[in-house]
Design an enzyme around this catalytic site. Structure first.
Site, PDB file in Angstrom:
ATOM      1  N   SER A 381       0.795  -1.228   0.000  1.00 53.96           N
ATOM      2  CA  SER A 381       0.000   0.000   0.000  1.00 53.96           C
ATOM      3  C   SER A 381       0.829   1.281   0.000  1.00 53.96           C
ATOM      4  O   SER A 381       0.979   1.950  -1.037  1.00 53.96           O
ATOM      5  CB  SER A 381      -0.951  -0.025   1.203  1.00 53.96           C
ATOM      6  OG  SER A 381      -0.223  -0.277   2.401  1.00 53.96           O
ATOM      7  N   VAL A 500       0.168   6.833   9.084  1.00 51.95           N
ATOM      8  CA  VAL A 500      -0.729   5.670   9.102  1.00 51.95           C
ATOM      9  C   VAL A 500       0.040   4.363   8.943  1.00 51.95           C
ATOM     10  O   VAL A 500       1.189   4.337   8.518  1.00 51.95           O
ATOM     11  CB  VAL A 500      -1.813   5.783   8.009  1.00 51.95           C
ATOM     12  CG1 VAL A 500      -2.640   7.017   8.233  1.00 51.95           C
ATOM     13  CG2 VAL A 500      -1.187   5.808   6.613  1.00 51.95           C
ATOM     14  N   GLU A 501      -0.650   3.249   9.269  1.00 48.02           N
ATOM     15  CA  GLU A 501      -0.102   1.891   9.209  1.00 48.02           C
ATOM     16  C   GLU A 501       1.217   1.782   9.967  1.00 48.02           C
ATOM     17  O   GLU A 501       2.173   1.154   9.520  1.00 48.02           O
ATOM     18  CB  GLU A 501       0.052   1.422   7.757  1.00 48.02           C
ATOM     19  CG  GLU A 501      -1.281   1.130   7.090  1.00 48.02           C
ATOM     20  CD  GLU A 501      -1.141   0.405   5.765  1.00 48.02           C
ATOM     21  OE1 GLU A 501      -0.013   0.003   5.414  1.00 48.02           O
ATOM     22  OE2 GLU A 501      -2.155   0.237   5.083  1.00 48.02           O
ATOM     23  N   GLY A 502       1.277   2.408  11.119  1.00 46.47           N
ATOM     24  CA  GLY A 502       2.474   2.402  11.953  1.00 46.47           C
ATOM     25  C   GLY A 502       3.237   3.691  11.781  1.00 46.47           C
ATOM     26  O   GLY A 502       3.908   3.894  10.765  1.00 46.47           O
TER      27      GLY A 502
END
Length: 822
Positions: A381, A500-502
């Site tokens: 992503s 986002v996502e970490g």
């Protein structure tokens, strides 16, 4: 003779250590040397006995597992068991979720080149390529980024309908369930191209195909759940979101306060066993338009209905957005980006057990399920968005730097401007290679948790830096927002990708190296697992095997690091004997240095590694540089060894090695133990640091090479949506670049005349007409130059507005807080 004997013993020990030989072989060699020594020394045989035979006996004893466990590894096992902190359940699930591959080769210090080179190159099926060339391009043409982010704060209804109808939201769902069933590579490239047109649209497509209900149902859903939802998700009849983050828990799953309690309740008029939920989530992408909510919560079962104890653990559920008690629909406005994002709440929400993803069998396994999906989803992503943003910045900035003139020359020919363009060139080549290789790993069945973590944080940080470079080169053209500004939207959204996502700051300093050291280290994970076994006898047996291997590994690192340091890597391995063989050897050399420092870091610091986050972050950076040098070399092979790209790879190689030395030096300089600090410096940099980054001359040439249309420029920006439609901002640039380059020789004559004072450029006169009248240009030349001049004016133009146009009426003066304490 004694000196020679000692030298022979030292060389033999060095060779044995370098090759990481087992203890029994050390004993055998020591015995052989002792026997030879007694024959050579004769009367001095006692000396030989002392120097070789006695060590052979000692080593021989330690090669016997039973003896070794009794006097060495058994006591070591008990000591480690006492001081080693227990790995939490969430930590264990995170470790178990991913797989190791090329990262393990880098941690080993002895890379097996086959493991890298056998990973397939960028490959798409005919269907996937047709989708990129067809529906993806059509979607990009449908998107008006200014209208999306300024007028609507949303994608247009036409864009939404097209995405749903063409299956964009179900790329990862298998064809048998109505989805497109695309590879990870294809998904990554689709998200990339859309994001180069609109980051908001890219995120909208990315989320359903990343961590969310679709992937979770594909992997863990019950047959009934798959039958009910997957086809509807694939066709866009359901819009999913996944609610994980809350006000008090982001990266820290153990801090999750969202709770579910197994109890009886009413559902559809019947009293059934289910879960009563209370949750408060925020930052949930697609939440405002979602029809289906994936939810993570901590499940409790006080009466043990499920037979899994009172504290079941993190569990996942799938709940219709219109389910009683679910509050959904309000929006956050992240960095003023148009993608849908908002909070989700629920109070006393009762759901039946069949809402649990995977049913009761998977109750309590939610964190493992999430980590397994994240290990692959994070590899696809945000690296896709980050890498394509870098490529898009190169595309537009190289064009603008050729079109825009100052002091009589294109600004791209100025050394100061060429420098940031060269950074874009190197980043575009390097990060696209990393993106493509990592997606291929996923397609081959790997779950590269460590690699996906470093790729996410490094790619998005590079995205931020290259946007800064692009803004600097464009100057005032970049900061004037409006329909013709092709930079500001992505620049504005960059903090979202960072977060986002970490969040990058935690991914870098807390997760990448610490998790990598446990999973990718050849022995550490086995030692820790053995120390935590309930059965002491079996634990000592497993620990002894891993410990013996670890000792050989450590000795090999010591000798290997010193040897490659003093020989400058000349004897390191390489899979090829071609122009880039030197860089393979350097990659081997610095992987060996990384293995030594990494091993000593985790052994000495142990559980304190979590608190020494700056050291951990620098080691993560060093690992990243090793990975990027690997993927750069692999890309050159996969692209067909294009000679024209060699200067780019040489510059990347110099920069990466210089960066590795910098990161490792910082670790050594800040290591908390003086003796180990001195030892590491001696073994890794006995002759001092010698690596230098790419030179000014190299970078100037790289920047200059992309200032006009070429196959290399197209190759560096592959996957970017390119249009020559002059109604589009980037189309204006492409059109102007072609026209300006076409008149390069004509322009030289025109500029010379200006410098000589034969003509002048003034607003009240047409200099081109004057040039024709002065017979400096022909009419045909003047026509071409005028077209280029008009195209340049269009390319450098900025927007202006009537003040009333900027008065937004659709935003409230004050938003509603999603948490009272904030």
């Amino acid at each position: 003779m004694v000196f020679i004997a000692l030298l022979v013993i030292a060389v033999a020990g060095f060779v044995l250590a370098y090759h990481r030989t087992p203890i029994w072989l050390w004993a055998a060699v020591a015995l052989l040397l002792g026997m030879i020594g007694m024959l050579v020394f004769g009367a001095s045989g006692a000396v030989a006995w002392t120097l070789a035979v006695l060590p052979a006996v000692i080593l021989g004893l330690f090669s016997i597992p039973l003896f070794r466990r009794q006097v060495l590894t058994g006591p070591a096992f008990d000591m480690v068991r006492k001081i080693l902190p227990r790995v939490s359940r969430t930590e264990q699930e995170a470790l178990d979720a991913g797989t190791v591959g090329w990262d393990a080769d880098l941690f080993s210090g002895r890379p097996n080149w086959d493991h890298l080179l056998k990973i397939r190159g960028l490959t798409l099926t005919e269907e996937e390529q047709d989708f990129l060339d067809g529906p993806v391009n059509e979607l990009c043409k449908l998107i008006d980024d200014w209208d999306t982010r300024h007028n609507r704060a949303d994608l247009s209804p036409e864009a939404w309908k097209y995405m749903k109808d063409k299956g964009f939201l179900g790329m990862l769902i298998a064809k048998e369930h109505g989805g497109l069933g695309f590879s990870a590579q294809a998904q990554s490239m689709v998200v990339s191209k859309i994001s180069s047109r609109s980051v908001a649209a890219g995120i909208t497509v990315m989320v359903p195909n990343s961590l969310g209900p679709g992937e979770l149902l594909e992997k863990y859903g019950t047959g009934a759940q798959k039958e009910k939802y997957l086809q509807r998700l694939a066709k866009g009849q359901e819009v999913p979101c996944f609610a994980l983050t809350g006000p008090h828990s982001g990266s820290d799953a153990a801090g999750m306060r969202d709770v579910g309690v197994v109890t009886h309740g009413m559902h559809n008029g019947e009293r059934v066993l289910g879960v009563r939920l209370n949750f408060d989530k925020r930052y949930i992408t697609l939440a405002p338009v979602a029809t289906l909510v994936g939810l993570a919560f901590d499940l409790h079962d006080p009466e043990n209905h499920l037979g899994k104890g009172e504290r079941v653990g993190i569990t996942l559920a799938l709940i219709p957005a219109d389910h009683p008690g679910v509050e959904i629909g309000r929006r956050h406005y992240p960095a003023r980006s148009a993608f849908m994002n908002g909070p989700i709440k629920g109070e006393d929400v009762f759901v039946p057990l069949d809402y649990l993803i995977g049913g009761t069998e998977y109750a309590g396994q939610g964190w493992r399920m999430l980590m397994e999906c994240l290990a692959t989803g994070r590899a696809i992503s945000l690296p896709a968005i980050g890498s394509v943003s870098i490529k898009a910045m190169l595309r537009v900035t190289s064009a603008y730097a050729r079109i825009r003139r100052q002091f009589g020359i294109p600004i791209g020919l100025m050394e100061g401007v060429a420098e940031p363009i060269a950074r874009m060139v190197k980043s575009a080549y390097m990060f696209e290679g990393a993106r493509a290789l990592t997606a291929s790993m996923v397609d081959e069945g790997q779950k590269p948790a460590v690699i996906s973590a470093l790729l996410k944080y490094q790619t998005t940080e590079a995205m931020r830096s290259r946007y800064d470079d692009a803004m600097d080169v464009h100057g005032g053209r970049a900061v004037q927002d409006g329909p013709s500004n092709y930079l500001f939207s992505g620049y504005q959204t960059t903090p979202v990708a960072i977060t986002v996502e970490g969040a990058n700051i935690l991914t870098r300093t807390l997760i990448t190296f610490a998790q990598g050291a446990l999973r990718a280290h050849p022995y550490l994970y086995s030692e820790i697992s053995a120390a935590q076994m309930e059965n002491r006898r079996e634990g000592i047996k497993a620990f002894d095997k891993a410990f013996a291997g670890h000792v050989s590994f450590m000795l090999g690192n010591i000798t290997g690091s010193f040897w490659h340091a003093i020989s400058f890597g000349r004897f390191a391995s390489t899979p090829f004997d071609h122009q880039l063989a030197h860089w393979y050897r350097q990659l081997h050399r610095y992987a060996q240095h990384f293995a030594l420092i990494g091993d000593w870091t985790v052994v000495f610091l142990g559980g304190d590694l979590k608190r020494k986050q700056r050291l951990s972050g620098r080691m993560a950076d060093a690992l990243s540089e090793l990975y990027f040098l690997s993927t750069t070399l692999k890309r050159w092979e996969d692209d067909g060894r294009i000679e024209e790209d060699l200067p780019i790879i040489e510059a990347i190689g110099r920069d990466r090695v210089a960066a590795i030395e910098s990161h490792l030096t910082s670790v050594i300089d800040n290591f908390p133990n003086t003796a180990m600090r001195l030892a590491m410096r001696f073994l890794v940099f006995p002759l001092g640091r010698r690596a230098k980054g790419s030179s000014d001359r190299e970078n100037f040439r790289l920047g200059r090479a992309v200032l006009e249309p070429s196959a290399q420029r197209d190759r560096l920006t592959r996957g970017v949506f390119v249009t020559h439609d002059i109604s589009q901002p980037t189309g204006v640039l492409e059109d102007a670049l072609v026209k300006v380059v076409r008149v390069a020789e004509i322009e030289k004559k025109f500029v010379r005349a200006l410098k000589k004072g034969e003509i002048s450029q003034r607003l009240d006169r047409d200099a081109i007409t004057d040039a024709v009248e002065a017979k400096i240009l022909t009419n045909e030349e003047a026509g071409f130059l005028r077209l280029a001049d008009e195209a340049t004016e269009a390319a450098i133009a900025v927007d202006d507005f009537d003040p009333s146009e900027l008065a937004r009426q659709n935003l409230p003066a004050k938003g509603k807080h999603t948490q009272a304490a904030e």
